[in-house]
Scaffold this active site. Sequence first.
Site, PDB file in Angstrom:
ATOM      1  N   HIS A  65       6.904 -22.282 -67.108  1.00  0.00           N
ATOM      2  CA  HIS A  65       6.631 -21.823 -65.746  1.00  0.00           C
ATOM      3  C   HIS A  65       5.552 -22.694 -65.102  1.00  0.00           C
ATOM      4  CE1 HIS A  65       8.715 -17.782 -65.940  1.00  0.00           C
ATOM      5  NE2 HIS A  65       8.831 -18.249 -67.170  1.00  0.00           N
ATOM      6  N   GLU A  80       9.270 -15.534 -58.542  1.00  0.00           N
ATOM      7  CA  GLU A  80       9.165 -14.771 -57.293  1.00  0.00           C
ATOM      8  C   GLU A  80       7.720 -14.435 -56.934  1.00  0.00           C
ATOM      9  OE1 GLU A  80      11.618 -11.348 -58.037  1.00  0.00           O
ATOM     10  OE2 GLU A  80       9.910 -10.104 -58.563  1.00  0.00           O
ATOM     11  N   HIS A  81       6.805 -14.661 -57.852  1.00  0.00           N
ATOM     12  CA  HIS A  81       5.404 -14.352 -57.544  1.00  0.00           C
ATOM     13  C   HIS A  81       4.677 -15.504 -56.868  1.00  0.00           C
ATOM     14  CE1 HIS A  81       5.942 -11.493 -61.135  1.00  0.00           C
ATOM     15  NE2 HIS A  81       6.115 -10.829 -60.013  1.00  0.00           N
ATOM     16  N   HIS A  82       5.083 -16.741 -57.183  1.00  0.00           N
ATOM     17  CA  HIS A  82       4.360 -17.895 -56.648  1.00  0.00           C
ATOM     18  C   HIS A  82       5.260 -18.891 -55.927  1.00  0.00           C
ATOM     19  CE1 HIS A  82       1.989 -16.403 -60.157  1.00  0.00           C
ATOM     20  NE2 HIS A  82       1.006 -16.550 -59.290  1.00  0.00           N
ATOM     21  N   CYS A 117       3.970 -22.127 -62.528  1.00  0.00           N
ATOM     22  CA  CYS A 117       2.833 -21.327 -62.038  1.00  0.00           C
ATOM     23  C   CYS A 117       1.798 -21.125 -63.143  1.00  0.00           C
ATOM     24  CB  CYS A 117       3.291 -19.994 -61.448  1.00  0.00           C
ATOM     25  SG  CYS A 117       4.105 -18.896 -62.609  1.00  0.00           S
TER      26      CYS A 117
HETATM   27 ZN   LIG Z   1       4.648 -17.305 -61.103  1.00  0.00          ZN
END
Ligand SMILES: [Zn+2]
Length: 179
Positions: free
Chosen positions: A140, A72-74, A142
């Site tokens: 991940h 949800e951050h990237h 990201c």
């Molecule tokens: Zn991330």
Amino acid sequence: MEQFFKKMIEIIGEDPNREGLLKTPHRAARAFEFLTQGYRKDIKEVLNGAIFTSDNDEMVIVKDIELYSMCEHHLLPFFGKAHVGYIPNGKIIGLSKIARIVDMYARRLQVQENLTKEIATTLQTVTGALGVGVVIEAKHLCMMMRGVEKQNSSMKTSTMLGTFRSNNSTRAEFLSLLR
Ligand SMILES: [Zn+2]
């Protein structure tokens, strides 16, 4: 959503009208819809009645459930495996439903810690189990494609509920069966 993807292609300096990109906004929108379909599912529909009475009180484990989610951050994927165990308390759940519960939460914007907890608490709620354990190992993108660019690191999270939390030997049995 197609309009947003078209705009994004423009903003990064590409030509959304060149042949290879012409249908990309459409495809990307469909893909994104698929990857976030968990928002449009609810637990009743997912279970579809597959909770059964049983006097089995031994640990049940489903290992290596493939998992694909989106950070949800990237808005980049993370993927790996979920391992789920529980000790029934009069009710068992259809095994394929455990994988469906994993998918229902994985196909949303997530952080791995919350995903792990949501799977565990949902399984606990719907089965009334004596205990539930969930371990997720995931890589991940990201981290791998950007930022620290660590290609081989993976993240491991766990949630232990009920006897999996309070009873050391139960937790140890679960963890040893995952090895
Ligand atoms: Zn991330």
